[in-house]
Structure formats: C-alpha cells, structure tokens
Scaffold this motif. Structure first.
Motif, PDB file in Angstrom:
ATOM      1  N   ARG A  18      -5.902  15.017  -4.895  1.00  0.00           N
ATOM      2  CA  ARG A  18      -4.932  15.042  -3.796  1.00  0.00           C
ATOM      3  C   ARG A  18      -4.596  13.620  -3.337  1.00  0.00           C
ATOM      4  NH1 ARG A  18      -0.811  15.326  -2.158  1.00  0.00           N
ATOM      5  NH2 ARG A  18      -0.256  15.652   0.027  1.00  0.00           N
ATOM      6  N   CYS A  19      -5.592  12.737  -3.339  1.00  0.00           N
ATOM      7  CA  CYS A  19      -5.340  11.331  -2.997  1.00  0.00           C
ATOM      8  C   CYS A  19      -4.350  10.711  -3.979  1.00  0.00           C
ATOM      9  CB  CYS A  19      -6.642  10.531  -3.006  1.00  0.00           C
ATOM     10  SG  CYS A  19      -7.781  10.877  -1.649  1.00  0.00           S
ATOM     11  N   ARG A  20      -4.555  11.023  -5.248  1.00  0.00           N
ATOM     12  CA  ARG A  20      -3.679  10.473  -6.285  1.00  0.00           C
ATOM     13  C   ARG A  20      -2.247  10.979  -6.116  1.00  0.00           C
ATOM     14  NH1 ARG A  20      -5.010   7.945 -10.896  1.00  0.00           N
ATOM     15  NH2 ARG A  20      -7.213   8.496 -10.650  1.00  0.00           N
ATOM     16  N   TYR A  50       0.841  -1.191   0.000  1.00  0.00           N
ATOM     17  CA  TYR A  50       0.000   0.000   0.000  1.00  0.00           C
ATOM     18  C   TYR A  50       0.877   1.242   0.000  1.00  0.00           C
ATOM     19  CZ  TYR A  50      -4.311   2.566   0.762  1.00  0.00           C
ATOM     20  OH  TYR A  50      -5.396   3.386   0.605  1.00  0.00           O
ATOM     21  N   ALA A  51       0.527   2.209  -0.840  1.00  0.00           N
ATOM     22  CA  ALA A  51       1.363   3.397  -1.045  1.00  0.00           C
ATOM     23  C   ALA A  51       1.006   4.479  -0.034  1.00  0.00           C
ATOM     24  CB  ALA A  51       1.202   3.909  -2.469  1.00  0.00           C
ATOM     25  N   TRP A  57       1.874  -1.327  -6.913  1.00  0.00           N
ATOM     26  CA  TRP A  57       1.352  -0.679  -5.704  1.00  0.00           C
ATOM     27  C   TRP A  57      -0.170  -0.652  -5.693  1.00  0.00           C
ATOM     28  CZ3 TRP A  57       6.179   0.502  -7.352  1.00  0.00           C
ATOM     29  CH2 TRP A  57       7.180   0.620  -6.372  1.00  0.00           C
ATOM     30  N   ASP A  58      -0.718  -0.809  -4.510  1.00  0.00           N
ATOM     31  CA  ASP A  58      -2.143  -0.650  -4.248  1.00  0.00           C
ATOM     32  C   ASP A  58      -2.343   0.798  -3.795  1.00  0.00           C
ATOM     33  OD1 ASP A  58      -4.728  -1.413  -3.991  1.00  0.00           O
ATOM     34  OD2 ASP A  58      -4.408  -2.873  -2.395  1.00  0.00           O
ATOM     35  N   CYS A  59      -3.235   1.515  -4.453  1.00  0.00           N
ATOM     36  CA  CYS A  59      -3.283   2.966  -4.244  1.00  0.00           C
ATOM     37  C   CYS A  59      -4.618   3.505  -3.740  1.00  0.00           C
ATOM     38  CB  CYS A  59      -2.946   3.682  -5.547  1.00  0.00           C
ATOM     39  SG  CYS A  59      -1.413   3.148  -6.306  1.00  0.00           S
ATOM     40  N   HIS A  60      -5.695   2.771  -3.924  1.00  0.00           N
ATOM     41  CA  HIS A  60      -6.999   3.268  -3.504  1.00  0.00           C
ATOM     42  C   HIS A  60      -7.277   2.874  -2.058  1.00  0.00           C
ATOM     43  CE1 HIS A  60      -8.007   2.962  -8.029  1.00  0.00           C
ATOM     44  NE2 HIS A  60      -7.809   4.231  -7.728  1.00  0.00           N
ATOM     45  N   ALA A  79       0.408   0.343 -10.957  1.00  0.00           N
ATOM     46  CA  ALA A  79      -0.305   0.936  -9.831  1.00  0.00           C
ATOM     47  C   ALA A  79      -1.795   0.820 -10.114  1.00  0.00           C
ATOM     48  CB  ALA A  79       0.085   2.401  -9.635  1.00  0.00           C
ATOM     49  N   THR A  80      -2.558   0.478  -9.096  1.00  0.00           N
ATOM     50  CA  THR A  80      -3.994   0.303  -9.304  1.00  0.00           C
ATOM     51  C   THR A  80      -4.684   1.617  -9.676  1.00  0.00           C
ATOM     52  OG1 THR A  80      -4.409   0.567  -6.926  1.00  0.00           O
ATOM     53  CG2 THR A  80      -4.136  -1.680  -7.758  1.00  0.00           C
ATOM     54  N   MET A  81      -4.028   2.754  -9.429  1.00  0.00           N
ATOM     55  CA  MET A  81      -4.658   4.036  -9.756  1.00  0.00           C
ATOM     56  C   MET A  81      -4.274   4.544 -11.142  1.00  0.00           C
ATOM     57  SD  MET A  81      -2.535   6.839  -7.540  1.00  0.00           S
ATOM     58  CE  MET A  81      -0.825   7.231  -7.891  1.00  0.00           C
TER      59      MET A  81
END
Length: 991
Positions: free
Chosen positions: A141-143, A72-73, A108-111, A171-173
C-alpha cells in the motif's frame, strides 16, 4: 497619416507600412500554454526533450549532467517545488541553448515515515492497527501511494514547462534502485566502515525510530528545570588529588558526610538513568553553608539552614536565589576530583544504591546551571563520551526507556511511565515521567529547587514531535577511521577534500556544508520502521560482525532486483545463506536511513548509462540540503568512490509571503503554483523565478505577481512589435555591409554584442536574474524608448527599398533572432509562440543554439556617441513637455527646436545623425555655444533649447511639417520622402 481627411484629395492610410502580426497583445497563457505543451510532446517519443537531445548528440555536443534531487512523493507540489524545478529547467534549457547535450532525469524519494504514517492512518480508519496488517500488504500500500503521487507531481511539473526525461524517471522504490542502494550499503560493510554500536541517539518515540542529525530541527519549548542534591558519600583515593588555592589553603577534603553536589537539568526524567556527575577541570568550585532562608514565602523551601552545597563559584549566586536562600557563606574551596556521591533516589530502592562518581569533562562550563552536569550515559552524547573516556564499561550503561518512550519494566519506581506520549490526542506531548521523578526527589529531600525554562529543543523534522536521546543498538558508518579503499584516509578527510574540489553557487555554501561535515558524528544509517530499503545483511551471532560473503550478497541483490525490498523480508534466510546454517546468523530487519537512499541516487541514475556520466556537473536544491541530500550524497559517494558525486552545487533560499513570513496554511498566506498557472499562466511563475535573487529567501504574493505580470506585458509587447515590424522581411531586403548601417543601427548592433557576452556568461554561472533584468532594460530602454520610437517613422513611411528602412528591419531581425533564444530558457512558452508565429515550419525554438555575434558589431565609439545624443535629447524632451503642458504645441511634430550646445563633444556626437529624427520633431537646428534665457535643466550643463514652431505645411501621410511639402506635383499634400514612397506603392499596386 492625415488627421483631417477633408484637407486631402486622397486617403493615404493604405500606403503606410504598418506592423502586421497575428501574435496577440494579450497572451491568454492559461489556454495557450497547454497547446504549446501538446506540440512539444509530439516532437519525438520523448517529446521536446528527446528531440533536442537527439539534435545535440547528432552534432557531437559536449555533455552536461544535472542530477535531480528527488522531491518526496506524498502530496501536490507547493511553491518551493515550483521554484526548484523551474530553476532546474532554466539550467536544462540554457545549457541546450548554449550548445550542450543535457542529461536530466527527474526522480522521486519514496520511502520513509510520512508515507508510512499516511498508510497507518488509512488502516486505522478501517479499524486495523499497523501491527494487525501483514507487512507485505502494508508495504504494498505504501508503494501504491507513492506511485500515485509520482504521477500527479509529474503532471504538475510538466505543466510548468519543465523539460526532462520523464519517460525514464527514477524512484528510490523501483526494484533496480533498491538493489543498487543495498549494493552501495554492502560496499560500506565490506570496506570496514560499518559498525554496530550501542550509544545514545536521537530517538522519536512517536515514530519509534532513531533519527540522524539531518532529520532534526529545533523549536522553542518550555521544559521543567530542577536543581538536585546528590549527597556526598566518600572519595576515591585513586582519583582524588588534594590541591590548594592561591592563598595556600587546602581545598575541602572529605569527609563531611552532610555535603551535597548540586546539579541542574531540564530533563528530570533522565535522573533514573544517572550514573555519574561531570565537572569542569577549569571551573572553580566551593562549599557553601546556608545561614538563613528567605521569609514570608508562599511555600516552604526545600533547603534549610545548615545545608552544605557544592556549586561553581561563578554560579553560586544563581543557585542561592533559585533555592530561596537569604544568605550563605563560602566555607571552603572544593576540588571535585575523586568525589563519590549517592544517587538522590537511593533511599527508596536498592536499584539506585550504586555509587555516582564525579568525572572530569571538557564539555562542562560555568556559564549556566550549577557547574555540574548530571550524567546519564544512555541519554546524552557528551554523557556517553565522558563515561567511556573515564574508563567505565559500555555494558554498564543502563537501558531505561523503551522504543515507545516509556520506562522499561525493570526501572525502579517508574516502570511503564511515559516520557513522551505516543497515542491519542496527546501524542508528541511529554508524559507523566518528569512529574513523577520530581515528586520522588521532593520525597527524598533532594530537590533543591525547580522552575521552568523556554529553550531550543530538538524535534523530528517530519513529525514535529519532540525527540529524546536514547541508548539503543544502531548501525553507523565511521567518519574517523582510516580506510584502505580511501587511500588510508578517513571518510571525513575524504569528504572535506571533496568539498574543497567542488564549485559552490553561491560560494558561501562551501563553508556551510564544510563546517557540518567537519563536526558531524558518525553517520547513523539504521531505522526501526517498515517502509524502506533494508540493511540487507546477516550478522554472525558469535562475533557480532556482518557476514561478508560475496555469494550471499549476490543472492540478496538478485532477489531484490527481481522482487524489490519485499524479497528480503519475505524469502527464508536459507534462500540467501545457501549452505550456511541460518541458526548461526541474525537477519538484520532494520531499514536504511532515507538519506542513504537518496544519497545513492547517483549510482542508479547516472552510472551505467551511455548518455550520462558521474560525477554530475550540478546538483541544485534548497539551502537546507547542505545538511540533507548534498551531504548524504557526498558521504555516500566519498565512502564508496573517494570523491563527490558532483562537480558543482547550487542552492536557493526559501519562498516567503510578501511580508517576508514563512508560508503556512494555518496563516492562509500560501501561494499555490497551481493557482498561478490556472489564473495567469506558468510563464508568470517562470518570469518571477527568473527575476528574483534565488540565492536568498524570496517573496511572492499578489502584489509581486502583479509587478511580474507588468514586466511580462512589456516583454510581450516588445516581441509583438518585432513580429509586426518584420512582417514580410526576406533575405533580399537584408543589409549585409556593416558600413551601410546608419549610426543608430550600429549602436543597437553594439548593444547586441554587449548583451551576447553578458547573457552567455550569466547563463554559464546560473545567474538568471542577470539575464532577464538586462534584457528587460534593453527592451524598454534601447528598443522601445529609443530604437523603435525613432525609427517608427522610417518603418511606416519610407519606401521598402529605402536603405534606412532596410537597415532598420535587418537589425530588427538580428534582435528577434537573439532575443527569442536568449529568453527561451526563462520565458519558454512566449518565445516558442513568437518563433513559431514567424517561422511556423522551422521547428521548435528550443532546438536552436545561441548564434555567435560578430566581433565587428562592437563599436565603443558609437556607444559613447549615443550616450551623448541621449543626454542632449533629454533636455529637448523636457523643453517640449513644457510646451505641450502650456498648450503651445499639440505634439512634438509641431516643433522645430533650436538647440544650443556649448560642449564641442556633445555637438560632434550629432555628426551624421538627423537631429529632428532623434528628437521626434519635424525640424531641428543645432548651434554651438551658450544661450541665455533658453530652456535648460540643472542636470545637463551647456545645453539650452529654444522650442520654436516648425515652418511649412503638414504632410498628409507622415504628419511632419516641412517647407518642402507640396513641391512634388504628383503628390502636392506630401513631403518629398513620402511622395517617393507613395510612388513606389502606386507602381507596385498598379492594375
């Protein structure tokens, strides 16, 4: 070498062939490792990883795919991350060394909630609530936050020496990832596996979203307990069946209108949602009449003489004690079938004036409580199922608690009261709801008793806050519906078969994930949050079914591919619906469970690439991922492809402190990988990871790291000796005929043959400790204590042309060739340094493939011989130690032991072996038979030693004491062997 220069006419030190190498004794790893990393980075546009892949592809090597489970990022890496990524690097490098082309793309898991919370905190610090921030700004901003941590973690992982395609990380995002995730979601919808159901799910009021089983963990929690009376009203003639007991007496039959069914619960706040009481069909119940209450109590009990209470017979005594009843009598047996009770709060509000039926439920036992289960179908899985199974309507299940954990305004008596606090310092604590309900029960006269109990209670995996069961519309993937695209099998059946077809390391993982899949409920995939991949679909308002229009779905995917998931929320419905009327459709704005995101990574990381494939050969994560990524990946792939996305699954345990306790910053017992790397070097962390049994929980701390450093030092010293002893070795010196090797060299070649098979098999099975530990033992035992120690005299003092010295150096070359590649996956930095020290122009050590070891090196007879030789040597060594301790000799070279050997096999083992060389003495004599009075040890029978002194003069060069010293007139201070070596040296260095 001479120890007294005044006794010689010449200083022979310059003629001794001492090891020579620039490879330092001290590693200086914190400084050296970054230099090696820079060299690796310069090898191709994708660094060392790209260079090795190109070499393997050019050789048409078989492909091996390791798919990275995404961390997780949201923070710096911890010791668990370091272990996980290091184990993955062991896999990558070992498969390269075994000759594979390895595909490994880090991701990476991003959400998800942790990042969303962090950004909420940022905005709150600026005086802005989340609902005051435009969704697009918030998601942006989350991104940005996730992107920053991806780069930070990438640097930290690469510092550990982890090889991978960092240049094409996933990356999942990423927009393309989000588009593929939505496409995978659409596959479930179009195949009929998706449905929307209103049912109780685990709900986090603090996070304001539903949670799946994989997001729940259990902690001890103290809850209030209440025994509540539900007054009997009547019985349902259609449901009620009169039965008898064994004596033939009829069971209690209505009406007595003063009896009450007693329930017990740890969630008083669910009483307003009660709609039934469940009983166990196999449980015996009775009607108990109170005869006397306990006296001299500090409070007035809520029960009284004459109360008539219906409870399970097995639990009656527990209920009596809780209610402070001194005595009661069992008046009648009771069959609860068909009984109808009143709600305990009915007298206060007509909203509770409904009937409360008793329903048969297999989940009810008489192990604890009263034998009756208060049933709120909107707040419990068993409650929900027994309600529907009994024929009651879905729309009769009330909504009592809102997303913020408070009673809805329509709930009589308790509107607005919080079950769970969600704001301020008390966030995550239980609110006033429990107390308010208990107060009303007391006022109604229907609270029989109350107490407190410590029990295991569900909490959110991320927020650590308690959760509740709450009835809410959510989207689910069916586990037990036959699916045409799966050949008529259910998702559960397909997943169970896939588990059977998968290799697990260790195999116990099969049962763990298998039991979870066999019993898990339907997959809850919707979440009510902002930061995630949307359930990008429309629902027909008239039918309630998802709109499955290929053209609409194509426009959705194209928009997300171009603009990311934000496009779903920002573009008008008409953009996606085309000619369809937007008024006829509901746009779903829930986001997908992040486990669905990560479970789909195989689809956008492995598929569609020429240099990869699916299913992957291996997934490697911590054992907790049997309920997490392993399982979500399994279900996602089985539901869309009918198979698992992996051929093998490897799991590791958790890292604890030296005392076996869980690491915690509050305890101050954490071990940070960044600290280890800075102070000792990443190589020490890698060696620790190689030495532990990763399949179990491991420990780490200062003492353990000190032991690891000591093991590293021994490995480094062995490597340094090899480099020094091989200085100047070339092909002209190599001994090529196996028959020319002395027995000791043949034994070491045999050990290389043995280790070659062991090392390769261990790497194939991912048993890294079964690589490092035998190699450490080999370095310390066979090499340092035996081979190096015996042959150092030959290395230093034999002429370079001597067969014995050439044979020794030839075998050292074979040892170096294999050790540097065998150890390369584990101690990568050190083996790279060693290889490039000796062969600076040969390219990276990692480019090499493990060499084949000739079958001719196998020599079981030589192995058996040296086991016997070392048995005798142990007795000689013990005898000489006594002589040194008694100061009768200064060193072993002053001795000439006479060794008596009674066992003919032990004596025969020395045929063709120089016993004095093996014993490290100047002379030695072996004789057959027993000897009385000689030195012996109990552990070795039939071997005795007379530690005699060596006769002759001391050689000024080798320090051996021999009668021959002085017989060569050219060099009267030397033995004949040393005289020949110096003559060679003089001829080479003659002016």
């Amino acid at each position: 070498m001479a120890d007294d220069a005044t006794t010689t006419a010449r200083d022979y030190r310059e003629t001794v062939f001492l090891p020579d190498t620039p490879f330092p004794m001290r590693g200086g790893l914190p400084k050296k490792e970054p230099e090696i990393l820079e060299g690796w980075a310069a090898l191709s546009d994708k660094g060392l990883y790209g260079a090795v892949r190109a070499a393997r592809q050019a050789a048409n090597a078989p492909l091996f795919v390791l798919h990275d489970g995404p961390p997780y990022a949201n923070g710096a890496i911890h010791i668990g991350h370091a272990l996980n990524k290091t184990l993955k690097d062991f896999v990558v490098r070992s498969r390269f060394a075994l000759g594979y082309d390895v595909d490994y793309v880090p991701g990476w898991d991003c959400h998800g909630l942790p990042i969303e919370w962090k950004i909420e905190e940022e905005f709150r610090a600026k005086g802005r609530r989340k609902d005051e921030v435009p969704a697009a700004e918030f998601r942006k901003r989350c991104r940005e936050y996730a992107a920053g941590w991806i780069e930070a973690q990438k640097v930290e992982f690469q510092r550990l020496g982890v090889l991978g395609d960092w240049w094409n990380r996933y990356a999942t995002m990423d927009y393309s990832s989000e588009a593929t995730i939505v496409a995978e979601f659409h596959k479930f919808a179009t195949s009929g596996q998706l449905y929307r159901g209103s049912k109780p799910v685990m709900w986090s009021p603090v996070e304001r979203t539903a949670l799946a089983d994989a997001e729940i963990e259990y902690h001890d929690h103290v809850s209030p307990t209440v025994w509540v009376k539900f007054p009997v009203k009547a019985y349902d003639e259609d449901r009620y069946a009169v039965s008898g007991n064994e004596a033939g007496d009829n069971v209690f039959r209505l009406p007595p209108n003063d009896a009450s069914v007693v329930i017990w619960t740890t969630t008083p706040w669910t009483i307003p949602a009660n709609r039934a009481i469940s009983f166990g069909p196999k449980v015996a119940y009775g009607l108990y009449e109170v005869e006397a209450m306990e006296e001299n109590l500090e409070f007035a009990p809520w029960s009284k003489v004459g109360d008539r209470l219906i409870v399970a017979d097995k639990l009656a005594e527990d209920v009596r004690k809780a209610a402070k009843v001194a005595s009661w009598r069992r008046a009648e047996p009771v069959d609860p079938t068909g009984l109808i009770c009143a709600h305990p709060l009915a007298q206060f509000d007509e909203g509770y004036g409904f009937d409360v039926p008793l329903l048969a439920g297999e989940h009810v036992t008489d192990d604890a409580g009263t034998g009756f289960v208060h049933t709120a179908p909107g707040h419990g899985a068993d409650d929900y199922l027994v309600w529907l199974k009994s024929g009651y309507a879905l729309d009769a299940i009330p909504d009592t608690v809102d997303p913020d954990g408070a009673y809805f305004p329509h709930v009589p008596l308790f509107a607005g009261l919080k079950v769970i606090e969600t704001e301020g310092k008390k966030a995550g604590k239980f609110g006033p709801a429990n107390g308010a309900v208990m107060d009303k029960l007391i006022e109604a006269g229907n609270l029989l008793a109350r107490g407190r109990v410590e029990h295991s209670y569900p909490h959110s995996w991320r927020s650590k806050a308690p959760v509740i069961f709450r009835n809410t519309p959510q989207w689910f993937i069916r586990m037990d519906q036959a699916v045409p695209s799966l050949g008529g099998k259910t998702l559960r059946e397909t997943a169970v078969q896939a588990i059977a077809d998968t290799a697990f390391h260790p195999d116990a993982g099969r049962n763990r994930i298998g039991s979870m899949v066999e019993t898990r409920p339907d997959w809850l995939i919707s979440r009510q949050r902002a930061w995630g991949t949307p359930l990008a679909m429309f629902v027909d308002k008239e039918t309630g079914l998802p709109l499955m229009d290929e053209a609409v779905n194509r426009r959705i995917l194209d928009a997300i591919q171009d603009g990311g998931s934000d496009a779903w929320f920002e573009l008008p419905d008409s953009h996606f619906l085309g000619d369809r009327d937007p008024a006829q459709y509901e746009k779903v704005v829930d986001i997908l469970d992040v486990w669905f995101d990560s479970g789909s990574t195989h689809a956008f990381t492995l598929e569609g690439r020429n240099d990869s494939r699916s299913p992957a050969d291996l997934y490697l994560e911590g054992s907790d991922q049997h309920r997490g990524w392993f399982q979500s990946s399994l279900l996602e792939s089985c539901g869309t492809r009918g198979r698992a996305p992996y051929k093998g699954v490897l799991t590791h345990g958790f890292t604890q402190d030296e005392n076996g306790e869980k690491m915690s910053k509050s305890k101050g017992n954490t071990v940070e990988p960044q600290t280890i790397t800075k102070e000792s070097g990443a190589e020490i962390l890698r060696l620790w990871a190689a030495m532990v049994d990763y399949s179990e929980d491991q420990r780490i701390g200062k003492t353990i790291l000190a032991t690891t450093t000591d093991a590293y030092r021994k490995l480094r010293n062995t490597t340094r000796y090899l480099l020094g002893a091989l200085a100047g070795f070339d092909e002209a010196e190599r001994v090529t005929d196996y028959a020319d090797f002395p027995p000791l060299e043949k034994y070491i070649l045999h050990r290389l043959w043995e280790l070659d098979a062991q090392v390769k098999a261990a790497y194939e099975a991912y048993r890294f400790s079964d690589v490092i530990r035998p190699l450490i033992d080999f370095c310390q035992g066979d090499l340092s204590a035996l081979f190096f120690d015996i042959r150092k005299d030959s290395l230093y003092c034999d002429a370079p042309t001597a067969l014995r010295r050439r044979a020794y150096r030839t075998v050292l070359d074979y040892v170096f060739e294999r050790l540097t590649v065998w150890l390369s996956p584990l101690t990568s930095f050190t083996m790279e340094e060693a290889w490039t020290t000796r062969f600076p122009d040969a390219g990276s050590n990692v480019l090499r493939v493990m060499p084949e070891t000739p079958a001719a090196w196998r020599n079981d007879a030589e192995a058996a011989r040296w086991a016997k030789v070392e048995t005798v040597t142990s007795v000689v060594t013990a005898a000489l130690e006594v002589e040194r301790r008694e100061k009768r000799i200064g060193s072993a070279l002053e001795a000439a032991p006479l060794v008596h050997i009674a066992d003919p096999d032990l004596l025969a083992a020395f045929d063709g072996v120089d016993a004095a060389e093996v014993f490290r003495t100047s002379q030695a004599t072996l004789v057959a038979g027993q000897a009385s009075g000689a030195f012996a040890v109990d552990e070795v029978k039939g071997v005795a030693v007379e530690p005699k002194l060596a006769e002759g003069r001391k050689c000024a060069r080798s320090w051996r004491i021999l009668p021959e010293v002085g017989t060569d007139p050219r060099y009267p201070e030397l033995s004949l062997r040393d005289a020949e070596a110096v003559a060679w040296w003089d001829s080479v260095h003659a002016v």
